[in-house]
Design an enzyme around this catalytic site. Structure first.
Site, PDB file in Angstrom:
ATOM      1  N   ASN A 104       0.801  -1.214   0.000  1.00 50.50           N
ATOM      2  CA  ASN A 104       0.000   0.000   0.000  1.00 50.50           C
ATOM      3  C   ASN A 104       0.839   1.272   0.000  1.00 50.50           C
ATOM      4  OD1 ASN A 104      -2.674   1.478   0.581  1.00 50.50           O
ATOM      5  ND2 ASN A 104      -1.337   2.181   2.234  1.00 50.50           N
ATOM      6  N   ASP A 198      -8.369   5.445  -0.268  1.00 45.48           N
ATOM      7  CA  ASP A 198      -7.136   5.107  -0.981  1.00 45.48           C
ATOM      8  C   ASP A 198      -5.930   5.461  -0.107  1.00 45.48           C
ATOM      9  OD1 ASP A 198      -5.025   4.774  -2.725  1.00 45.48           O
ATOM     10  OD2 ASP A 198      -5.770   6.141  -4.253  1.00 45.48           O
ATOM     11  N   ASP A 235      -1.784  -7.326   2.837  1.00 44.50           N
ATOM     12  CA  ASP A 235      -2.076  -6.330   3.854  1.00 44.50           C
ATOM     13  C   ASP A 235      -2.912  -5.182   3.288  1.00 44.50           C
ATOM     14  OD1 ASP A 235      -1.507  -5.164   6.558  1.00 44.50           O
ATOM     15  OD2 ASP A 235      -0.546  -3.604   5.349  1.00 44.50           O
ATOM     16  N   HIS A 239      -7.456  -0.376   1.000  1.00 39.41           N
ATOM     17  CA  HIS A 239      -6.843   0.873   0.558  1.00 39.41           C
ATOM     18  C   HIS A 239      -6.187   0.743  -0.810  1.00 39.41           C
ATOM     19  CE1 HIS A 239      -7.430   2.059   4.731  1.00 39.41           C
ATOM     20  NE2 HIS A 239      -6.824   0.938   5.081  1.00 39.41           N
ATOM     21  N   GLU A 265      -6.364  -9.056   3.916  1.00 43.17           N
ATOM     22  CA  GLU A 265      -6.936  -8.341   5.054  1.00 43.17           C
ATOM     23  C   GLU A 265      -7.743  -7.152   4.542  1.00 43.17           C
ATOM     24  OE1 GLU A 265      -5.742  -5.235   8.553  1.00 43.17           O
ATOM     25  OE2 GLU A 265      -4.741  -5.371   6.623  1.00 43.17           O
TER      26      GLU A 265
END
Length: 494
Positions: A104, A198, A235, A239, A265
């Site tokens: 991310n 985001d 992970d 987002h 997740e």
């Protein structure tokens, strides 16, 4: 894989000093012997805080504890050679390995860049100020300590869509970077909290940049070659645009020599959102069942006032069991962490029985529940707290019971608010079991198993109930559990 069982082999406060990878190797054979089939390892790449990084402040994906960067060669968990040795040890005992993937954001940039940004409302990320600000930001990653080995890709502000800190002027907040990819704002197919979720933290990776996408696919192919893993835990996918992960998963599945197990997740208690994400990625990943964990938390807090008949209501397990990875705790929900939602100790054996011994879902075990944990940290109240997490006494037995007894057709007895049960019928090759639990007084369930179990005798393998149960000539009996407890009844040998 028969009755797969996942162990999260770390927690947020696992000790520093390169101890984890050696512990994984040391315990590999024992884990296999009790019935663990997969181990989820923490992020193995170098983080911003080097040898003290839990791993979610990703700096260099290609540094698995091999280069002198961020103040150390090894990561918090050990060096690259120890990582590979641990993974190979697990694989030698037929335990699969999931690597934690953090795509991310990046943190700990090597250089500042002169950039242009828009201020963004932290409460509504769709509110983007029209004023363009000239500022400096830490957005250039050159990885000088690695010297271009494995990848020569340099990350700069064109690779990111936002930051949370700028200099000249010095400000904290959320700032959208102005570059070739951000004219339309934030990415789509992300969670709609704060209007658009985001942006989470650090230098927010922008997957609309084709060079970025190709680099992250290349890294995945590289890490599969370097570390003989069998899957990934993804992970913070709420987002990250779902369209990217669909593309990325396709890429790694094509590159891998065997099908890779993927679990993501998406932390939300809204099952509709979880199902929407599964649809967006065309079912290519499983998700952790946060709504079920919330039910376990509420049941543990509610005690006798909680209706056990509703424990699966609203869960992903109930809506889509084929995509549900069930949990009782993880590193984000443990005490003093950001998503703290503890399941009280008395209820943990019940919760683990519900995820380990039923047909539906793939259960994940949390390290402190199997081994215990002790740590200290500050809480939201500003005070320092000493936390002692005792291992769940019955857990090893329940994990083993999943492999030995949790077989055959499932019959539910979810007919009482304080005492519920279920039966696994067994198969021609493997025996079944009867599971009874209560959240008030001693629980009793009258269960008819059938003529084939006439006059059979049953014992509680948890040891919570000492006396045996004798079936009558129709194979019926009163199966029991103590108050606030669970019992797993198995047929004794004739």
């Amino acid at each position: 894989m028969e009755n797969p069982t996942l162990l999260q082999f770390f927690h947020w406060y696992y000790p520093d000093g390169g101890k984890l990878w050696p512990e994984v190797a040391e315990k590999a054979e024992w884990l296999a012997s009790i019935g663990i089939t997969m181990a989820w390892l923490p992020p193995a790449s170098k983080g911003e805080s080097g040898g003290y990084s839990v791993g979610y402040d990703t700096y260099d994906l290609f540094d698995l504890g091999e280069f002198d960067q961020k103040g150390s060669v090894a990561t918090k968990y050990g060096d690259k050679a120890q990582l590979i040795a641990a993974v190979e040890k697990l694989r030698s005992h037929n335990v699969g390995v999931l690597l934690d993937v953090v795509l991310n954001h990046k943190m700990g940039a090597d250089e500042k860049e002169q950039i242009k940004v828009n201020r963004v409302s932290e409460e509504n990320r769709e509110e983007i100020d029209e004023e363009v600000i000239d500022a400096e930001a830490w957005t250039r990653f050159t990885f000088a300590g690695r010297g271009g080995q494995y990848s020569e890709f340099v990350w700069d502000y064109h690779c990111f869509s936002g930051v949370d800190h700028i200099e000249n002027p010095d400000e904290q907040g959320v700032f959208k970077i102005v570059n070739d990819y951000t004219a339309e704002g934030w990415n789509v197919e992300v969670d709609d909290e704060f209007g658009n979720f985001d942006y989470l933290m650090g230098a927010n990776i922008d997957f609309r940049n084709n060079a970025v996408r190709e680099e992250l696919k290349f890294w995945a192919r590289w890490v599969i070659e370097q570390v003989p893993c069998t899957g990934f835990r993804l992970d913070a996918v709420k987002h990250i645009p779902a369209w990217f992960y669909k593309e990325w998963i396709d890429s790694i599945q094509e590159a891998a020599s065997e099908p890779m197990f993927i679990v993501a997740e998406y932390w939300s208690f809204e099952t509709d959102k979880l199902q929407q994400y599964i649809h967006q990625v065309e079912g290519k990943t499983m998700l952790f069942d946060a709504p079920l964990l919330l039910n376990f938390h509420n049941a543990s807090k509610g005690g006798k006032d909680y209706d056990l008949r509703t424990v699966f209501d609203g869960s992903l397990l109930q809506a889509d069991p084929w995509h549900a990875v069930t949990i009782v705790a993880n590193h984000d929900t443990q005490p003093l962490q950001s998503l703290e939602i503890p399941v009280e100790p008395w209820f943990k054996p019940l919760a683990y029985a519900l995820i380990l011994l039923r047909e539906q879902g793939l259960p994940a075990i949390f390290y402190p529940d199997l081994f215990g944990a002790s740590y200290e940290d500050s809480g939201d109240d500003g005070n320092t707290h000493q936390i002692e997490l005792n291992k769940v006494t019955e857990l090893e037995t329940l994990i083993s019971a999943r492999q030995q007894y949790a077989w055959g057709v499932q019959t539910d007895y979810l007919d009482d608010p304080h005492c519920i049960a279920f039966v696994r019928s067994g198969t021609a090759e493997k025996p079944g079991c009867v599971v009874v639990m209560s959240n008030e007084g001693d629980g009793v369930k009258h269960i008819i198993l059938g003529d084939e179990f006439s006059n059979s005798q049953w014992k509680d393998i948890t040891g919570n109930v000492d006396s045996a149960v004798q079936c009558d000539d129709q194979g019926a009996a009163e199966f029991r559990s103590n108050g606030g407890s669970v019992s797993v009844w198995v047929k004794e040998a004739a």
